[in-house]
Design an enzyme around this catalytic site. Structure first.
Site, PDB file in Angstrom:
ATOM      1  N   SER A   7       0.630  -1.305  -0.125  1.00 18.10           N
ATOM      2  CA  SER A   7       0.243   0.182  -0.012  1.00 18.10           C
ATOM      3  C   SER A   7       0.829   1.575  -0.009  1.00 18.10           C
ATOM      4  O   SER A   7       1.852   1.528   1.446  1.00 18.10           O
ATOM      5  CB  SER A   7      -1.042  -0.082   1.349  1.00 18.10           C
ATOM      6  OG  SER A   7      -1.622   1.141   1.525  1.00 18.10           O
ATOM      7  N   ASP A  32      -4.664   3.345  -2.731  1.00 18.47           N
ATOM      8  CA  ASP A  32      -5.734   3.767  -1.316  1.00 18.47           C
ATOM      9  C   ASP A  32      -6.284   5.308  -1.345  1.00 18.47           C
ATOM     10  O   ASP A  32      -5.594   6.347  -1.525  1.00 18.47           O
ATOM     11  CB  ASP A  32      -5.271   3.645   0.300  1.00 18.47           C
ATOM     12  CG  ASP A  32      -4.735   2.679   0.733  1.00 18.47           C
ATOM     13  OD1 ASP A  32      -5.989   1.804   0.760  1.00 18.47           O
ATOM     14  OD2 ASP A  32      -3.789   2.392   1.159  1.00 18.47           O
ATOM     15  N   MET A  65     -12.149   3.818  -0.715  1.00 19.68           N
ATOM     16  CA  MET A  65     -13.119   4.806   0.695  1.00 19.68           C
ATOM     17  C   MET A  65     -13.350   5.803   0.651  1.00 19.68           C
ATOM     18  O   MET A  65     -13.146   7.081   0.361  1.00 19.68           O
ATOM     19  CB  MET A  65     -11.829   4.777   0.988  1.00 19.68           C
ATOM     20  CG  MET A  65     -11.911   2.836   1.821  1.00 19.68           C
ATOM     21  SD  MET A  65      -9.827   3.320   2.762  1.00 19.68           S
ATOM     22  CE  MET A  65      -8.642   3.576   1.461  1.00 19.68           C
TER      23      MET A  65
END
Ligand code: DX5
Ligand code: ZN
Length: 213
Positions: A7, A32, A65
């Site tokens: 990540s 992300d 997200m």
């Protein structure tokens, strides 16, 4: 073989491509995307995904997200997302999101926050390539792994098997050699790791360690 998706949230954003080049032995790259609304943090958007696509050959695993993944799906897919993973807790119609991703011929995953039961995606399991089980509350890197998520991995695996599906099960949050092993034993086959990989002296070595679990 266990797949590893480092990540980049824990990478040095001022030297992003330099850090990405350190993990070229990874199976995919975890990006992300946070909108400051679905989670209390803002991270990376479409132009950065586009820039990474041009600069790296890695498969791009994009974790959205954000509150409205349907609105942004086309943009991220056109920017180069190879796997589009959105949250079932988002405001978008999940079926519509899946349809857009499939129209682009890309892989689709659904993520579950720690408090969400796998039953929330039972009706969609036949159509998706991956389930992402969050092992921390989404929003920030460097949090402690939630061990009580382990039964959920098994639950998702059984749920898919009952429908004759063998899908990828990704875990994200607090993954290191110890917690990664617990997840692999529970049935996960894709490990996301941010701080464990990028805060190490030798990130590629950390990737190899996780791949060997
Ligand atoms: C958290 C993100 C994770 C995060 C993981 O909301 O989805 O991908 O970068 O970081 P670590 O591995 O440090 O917990
Ligand atoms: Zn993530």
């Amino acid at each position: 073989m266990i797949k590893v998706s480092p990540s980049i949230l824990s990478a040095d954003f001022a030297n992003l491509i330099h850090d990405i080049k350190k993990v070229e032995n990874a199976d995919m790259l975890h990006i992300d995307v946070m909108d400051g609304h679905f989670v209390p943090n803002i991270s990376i958007g479409v132009p950065v995904v586009q820039a990474i696509k041009k600069a790296s050959h890695l498969f791009l695993d994009v974790h959205l997200m954000i509150s409205d993944p349907l609105f942004y799906a086309e943009a991220f897919l056109n920017a180069g997302a190879d796997l589009f993973c959105f949250h079932i807790e988002s405001d978008s119609d999940a079926q519509k999101v899946i349809d857009v991703v499939k129209k682009h011929g890309k892989k689709v995953g659904i993520a579950l926050k720690p408090k969400t039961s796998p039953s929330a995606i039972a009706h969609l399991i036949n159509q998706i390539d991956m389930v992402l089980i969050m092992t921390v509350e989404p929003g920030f890197g460097g949090q402690a792994f939630m061990e009580d998520m382990l039964p959920k991995i098994q639950e998702v695996k059984c749920m898919a098997a009952e429908k004759g599906r063998s899908i990828d099960i990704q875990v994200d949050g607090g993954i290191n050699e110890t917690t990664g092993k617990l997840c692999v034993d529970a049935g996960s086959n894709i490990l996301v790791a941010g701080s464990f990989v990028f805060q190490a002296k030798n990130p590629s070595e950390m990737v190899t360690k996780l791949q060997k679990l």
